[in-house]
Design a protein around this motif. Structure first.
Motif, short mmCIF file in Angstrom:
data_model
loop_
_atom_site.label_atom_id
_atom_site.label_comp_id
_atom_site.label_asym_id
_atom_site.label_seq_id
_atom_site.Cartn_x
_atom_site.Cartn_y
_atom_site.Cartn_z
N ASP A 71 0.81 -1.22 0.00
CA ASP A 71 0.00 0.00 0.00
C ASP A 71 0.85 1.27 0.00
O ASP A 71 0.50 2.25 -0.65
CB ASP A 71 -0.96 0.03 1.19
CG ASP A 71 -2.09 -0.98 1.05
OD1 ASP A 71 -2.33 -1.46 -0.08
OD2 ASP A 71 -2.72 -1.29 2.07
N ASP A 72 1.96 1.28 0.72
CA ASP A 72 2.81 2.47 0.80
C ASP A 72 3.89 2.50 -0.26
O ASP A 72 4.33 3.57 -0.67
CB ASP A 72 3.46 2.57 2.19
CG ASP A 72 2.45 2.89 3.28
OD1 ASP A 72 1.42 3.53 2.98
OD2 ASP A 72 2.69 2.49 4.44
N ALA A 73 4.34 1.32 -0.72
CA ALA A 73 5.47 1.25 -1.65
C ALA A 73 5.07 1.41 -3.11
O ALA A 73 5.83 1.94 -3.90
CB ALA A 73 6.19 -0.08 -1.47
N LEU A 74 3.88 0.95 -3.45
CA LEU A 74 3.49 0.92 -4.86
C LEU A 74 2.56 2.06 -5.22
O LEU A 74 1.73 2.46 -4.40
CB LEU A 74 2.84 -0.42 -5.19
CG LEU A 74 3.71 -1.64 -4.92
CD1 LEU A 74 2.94 -2.91 -5.24
CD2 LEU A 74 5.02 -1.59 -5.68
N PRO A 75 2.67 2.58 -6.41
CA PRO A 75 3.60 2.19 -7.46
C PRO A 75 5.04 2.56 -7.09
O PRO A 75 5.27 3.51 -6.35
CB PRO A 75 3.14 2.97 -8.68
CG PRO A 75 2.44 4.17 -8.12
CD PRO A 75 1.84 3.72 -6.83
N THR A 82 17.79 1.54 -10.20
CA THR A 82 17.70 2.24 -8.92
C THR A 82 16.27 2.72 -8.70
O THR A 82 15.66 3.31 -9.61
CB THR A 82 18.64 3.47 -8.91
OG1 THR A 82 19.97 3.02 -9.13
CG2 THR A 82 18.56 4.22 -7.59
N ILE A 83 15.73 2.49 -7.50
CA ILE A 83 14.40 2.97 -7.18
C ILE A 83 14.47 4.49 -7.07
O ILE A 83 15.26 5.03 -6.29
CB ILE A 83 13.86 2.36 -5.87
CG1 ILE A 83 13.70 0.84 -6.03
CG2 ILE A 83 12.53 3.01 -5.48
CD1 ILE A 83 13.33 0.10 -4.76
N VAL A 84 13.65 5.17 -7.87
CA VAL A 84 13.67 6.64 -7.89
C VAL A 84 12.37 7.26 -7.37
O VAL A 84 12.33 8.46 -7.09
CB VAL A 84 13.98 7.18 -9.31
CG1 VAL A 84 15.39 6.82 -9.73
CG2 VAL A 84 12.97 6.70 -10.32
N LYS A 85 11.33 6.44 -7.25
CA LYS A 85 10.05 7.00 -6.77
C LYS A 85 9.20 5.86 -6.21
O LYS A 85 9.14 4.79 -6.80
CB LYS A 85 9.33 7.70 -7.91
CG LYS A 85 8.11 8.47 -7.45
CD LYS A 85 7.69 9.50 -8.48
CE LYS A 85 6.65 10.41 -7.88
NZ LYS A 85 6.53 11.66 -8.56
N THR A 86 8.54 6.14 -5.10
CA THR A 86 7.62 5.16 -4.52
C THR A 86 6.33 5.85 -4.07
O THR A 86 6.34 7.04 -3.74
CB THR A 86 8.24 4.44 -3.30
OG1 THR A 86 8.49 5.38 -2.27
CG2 THR A 86 9.50 3.70 -3.67
N GLY A 87 5.25 5.10 -4.11
CA GLY A 87 3.98 5.59 -3.59
C GLY A 87 3.17 6.47 -4.52
O GLY A 87 2.01 6.75 -4.26
N LYS A 88 3.77 6.93 -5.62
CA LYS A 88 3.09 7.78 -6.59
C LYS A 88 3.64 7.48 -7.97
O LYS A 88 4.79 7.10 -8.12
CB LYS A 88 3.30 9.26 -6.30
CG LYS A 88 2.58 9.77 -5.09
CD LYS A 88 2.75 11.27 -4.99
CE LYS A 88 1.89 11.79 -3.85
NZ LYS A 88 1.88 13.23 -3.80
N TYR A 89 2.80 7.75 -8.97
CA TYR A 89 3.25 7.60 -10.35
C TYR A 89 4.11 8.79 -10.74
O TYR A 89 3.92 9.89 -10.22
CB TYR A 89 2.05 7.47 -11.30
CG TYR A 89 1.42 6.11 -11.22
CD1 TYR A 89 2.02 5.02 -11.83
CD2 TYR A 89 0.24 5.91 -10.50
CE1 TYR A 89 1.45 3.75 -11.74
CE2 TYR A 89 -0.33 4.66 -10.40
CZ TYR A 89 0.28 3.58 -11.03
OH TYR A 89 -0.27 2.33 -10.92
#
Length: 119
Positions: A71-75, A82-89
């Protein structure tokens, strides 16, 4: 140009653009992805509901889900591993930055390919 991967929460279909009430944000993202693909940008999208193996195989995404929960990590968005963004498109501006294309190119509405003129 970056390699872009989007990890979506579980949705009813690959884009989330289905059902009786379509979220305009999902429509914007689907359009942006379509335009990026049209420009041969290396972008892929994974749906937790239909492609859970992709979430397991990507170590950083697996750890993110374990740490924050879906719920908090996706999208979640990865660029070049490298993860550059979480929780929002991503915004269209972010898509432009990561792809090297102009924001206008990403925001364009796809042509239907139908050249019929109504009189």
């Amino acid at each position: 140009m970056g390699i872009i991967r989007i990890y979506d929460p579980a949705m009813c279909c690959d884009t989330g653009v289905c059902g009786p009430s379509v979220d305009p944000e999902l429509t914007r993202v689907a359009t942006a992805i379509f335009m990026l693909e049209k420009e041969n940008i290396d972008i892929r999208r994974f749906n937790l509901g239909s492609e859970p193996q992709a979430f397991i195989e990507e170590k950083a995404i697996k750890e993110l889900l374990h740490e924050k929960g879906a719920d908090d990590a996706l999208p979640a968005v990865m660029v070049d591993g490298t993860i550059v963004k979480t929780g929002k498109y991503p915004t269209n501006q972010e898509f432009a930055k990561w792809s090297g294309l102009s924001e206008d190119k990403i925001s364009s509405k796809p042509s239907s390919g139908n050249n019929i003129t109504l009189l």
